[in-house]
Design a protein around this motif. Structure first.
Motif, PDB file in Angstrom:
ATOM      1  N   ARG A 145      18.887  28.278   5.586  1.00  0.00           N
ATOM      2  CA  ARG A 145      18.151  26.938   6.030  1.00  0.00           C
ATOM      3  C   ARG A 145      18.786  26.433   7.034  1.00  0.00           C
ATOM      4  NH1 ARG A 145      14.647  24.425   2.579  1.00  0.00           N
ATOM      5  NH2 ARG A 145      14.144  25.786   0.673  1.00  0.00           N
ATOM      6  N   GLU A 146      20.089  26.385   7.589  1.00  0.00           N
ATOM      7  CA  GLU A 146      20.914  25.759   8.368  1.00  0.00           C
ATOM      8  C   GLU A 146      20.321  26.308   9.703  1.00  0.00           C
ATOM      9  OE1 GLU A 146      25.237  25.584   7.835  1.00  0.00           O
ATOM     10  OE2 GLU A 146      24.714  25.161   5.650  1.00  0.00           O
ATOM     11  N   LEU A 147      20.290  27.732   9.758  1.00  0.00           N
ATOM     12  CA  LEU A 147      19.827  28.333  11.033  1.00  0.00           C
ATOM     13  C   LEU A 147      18.751  27.622  11.456  1.00  0.00           C
ATOM     14  CD1 LEU A 147      20.042  30.392  13.392  1.00  0.00           C
ATOM     15  CD2 LEU A 147      19.290  31.981  11.778  1.00  0.00           C
ATOM     16  N   ALA A 148      17.676  27.635  10.246  1.00  0.00           N
ATOM     17  CA  ALA A 148      16.224  27.009  10.429  1.00  0.00           C
ATOM     18  C   ALA A 148      16.421  25.694  11.187  1.00  0.00           C
ATOM     19  CB  ALA A 148      15.450  27.155   9.326  1.00  0.00           C
ATOM     20  N   VAL A 149      17.265  24.948  10.387  1.00  0.00           N
ATOM     21  CA  VAL A 149      17.032  23.427  10.754  1.00  0.00           C
ATOM     22  C   VAL A 149      17.791  23.196  12.171  1.00  0.00           C
ATOM     23  CG1 VAL A 149      18.428  21.293  10.206  1.00  0.00           C
ATOM     24  CG2 VAL A 149      17.218  22.488   8.565  1.00  0.00           C
ATOM     25  N   ASP A 150      18.898  24.102  12.518  1.00  0.00           N
ATOM     26  CA  ASP A 150      19.347  23.954  13.801  1.00  0.00           C
ATOM     27  C   ASP A 150      18.586  24.470  14.951  1.00  0.00           C
ATOM     28  OD1 ASP A 150      21.825  23.074  12.920  1.00  0.00           O
ATOM     29  OD2 ASP A 150      22.847  25.160  12.687  1.00  0.00           O
ATOM     30  N   SER A 151      17.537  25.223  14.728  1.00  0.00           N
ATOM     31  CA  SER A 151      16.480  25.737  15.522  1.00  0.00           C
ATOM     32  C   SER A 151      15.291  24.906  15.695  1.00  0.00           C
ATOM     33  CB  SER A 151      15.894  27.190  15.415  1.00  0.00           C
ATOM     34  OG  SER A 151      15.337  27.403  14.028  1.00  0.00           O
ATOM     35  N   LEU A 153      13.332  23.827  13.077  1.00  0.00           N
ATOM     36  CA  LEU A 153      12.324  24.201  11.990  1.00  0.00           C
ATOM     37  C   LEU A 153      12.577  23.052  10.934  1.00  0.00           C
ATOM     38  CD1 LEU A 153      10.131  25.826  11.140  1.00  0.00           C
ATOM     39  CD2 LEU A 153      11.784  27.344   9.979  1.00  0.00           C
ATOM     40  N   ALA A 154      11.275  22.245  10.640  1.00  0.00           N
ATOM     41  CA  ALA A 154      11.407  21.345   9.407  1.00  0.00           C
ATOM     42  C   ALA A 154      11.263  22.298   8.252  1.00  0.00           C
ATOM     43  CB  ALA A 154      10.148  20.669   9.785  1.00  0.00           C
ATOM     44  N   VAL A 155      12.233  22.211   7.466  1.00  0.00           N
ATOM     45  CA  VAL A 155      12.149  23.243   6.400  1.00  0.00           C
ATOM     46  C   VAL A 155      11.982  22.348   5.003  1.00  0.00           C
ATOM     47  CG1 VAL A 155      13.923  24.655   7.127  1.00  0.00           C
ATOM     48  CG2 VAL A 155      14.930  22.709   5.785  1.00  0.00           C
ATOM     49  N   HIS A 159       9.468  27.076   1.175  1.00  0.00           N
ATOM     50  CA  HIS A 159      10.211  28.222   0.269  1.00  0.00           C
ATOM     51  C   HIS A 159      10.825  29.020   1.090  1.00  0.00           C
ATOM     52  CE1 HIS A 159       7.868  27.048  -3.309  1.00  0.00           C
ATOM     53  NE2 HIS A 159       6.826  27.114  -2.411  1.00  0.00           N
ATOM     54  N   ASN A 160      11.967  29.422   0.757  1.00  0.00           N
ATOM     55  CA  ASN A 160      12.957  30.474   1.497  1.00  0.00           C
ATOM     56  C   ASN A 160      12.390  31.662   2.327  1.00  0.00           C
ATOM     57  OD1 ASN A 160      15.365  29.017   0.797  1.00  0.00           O
ATOM     58  ND2 ASN A 160      15.948  30.206  -0.888  1.00  0.00           N
ATOM     59  N   GLU A 161      11.383  32.236   1.457  1.00  0.00           N
ATOM     60  CA  GLU A 161      10.564  33.117   2.142  1.00  0.00           C
ATOM     61  C   GLU A 161       9.872  32.766   3.318  1.00  0.00           C
ATOM     62  OE1 GLU A 161      10.030  32.336  -1.132  1.00  0.00           O
ATOM     63  OE2 GLU A 161      11.642  34.158  -1.722  1.00  0.00           O
ATOM     64  N   GLU A 162       9.313  31.536   3.280  1.00  0.00           N
ATOM     65  CA  GLU A 162       8.513  31.109   4.442  1.00  0.00           C
ATOM     66  C   GLU A 162       9.654  30.810   5.698  1.00  0.00           C
ATOM     67  OE1 GLU A 162       5.170  28.194   3.114  1.00  0.00           O
ATOM     68  OE2 GLU A 162       6.948  27.728   1.764  1.00  0.00           O
TER      69      GLU A 162
END
Length: 141
Positions: A1-7, A9-11, A15-18
């Motif tokens: 999640r942190e990597l996604a947020v840092d890049s 991405l609105a998380v 779901h984690n898989e998405e």
């Protein structure tokens, strides 16, 4: 999640898989250089689930593990051993330097008893299993 947020991405509500699928897709498409580190991997299934495949090859992946993972070609591996006890002590002294020696003086009150630096450094290195990364983290503290 942190990597996604840092890049960017609105998380929220994902779901984690998405999230994993979207992060992999972004890494696959990007032309910006990146490095992803997987430390102490125990199963190649972890890599299959998270590593982006294909793309512009802008990124690199570094995997550390204690045993050779099946499916990784021998020419893609670099075998590294732990440090010897003396290498560990030398590394700690070089990286921590006077800060390490100064802490020893505070704890023991004197440096007259011979090689206390080596003794304490050796004990610390033994406790950390002579693992270079663990020693580097300890030296930075």
């Amino acid at each position: 999640r942190e990597l996604a947020v840092d890049s960017g991405l609105a998380v929220r509500d994902m779901h984690n898989e998405e999230i994993i699928r979207e992060v992999r897709a972004r890494l696959y498409r990007t032309r910006c250089p990146w490095l992803m580190v997987y430390d102490n991997v125990e199963s190649s299934a972890v890599l299959d689930a998270y590593i982006p495949r294909g793309g512009y090859a802008a990124g690199h992946i570094l995997v550390t593990c204690r045993a050779a993972l099946p499916g990784v070609a021998p020419d893609r591996r670099v075998a590294l051993d732990c440090f010897s006890r003396q290498e560990s002590v030398d590394f700690l002294m070089r990286k921590a330097g006077s800060a390490f020696s100064g802490r020893l003086v505070e704890e023991r009150g004197s440096r007259d008893e011979g090689n206390q630096d080596d003794d304490i450094g050796g004990q610390l290195a033994d406790a950390l299993g002579h693992l270079p990364l663990a020693l580097a983290l300890a030296a930075s503290y």
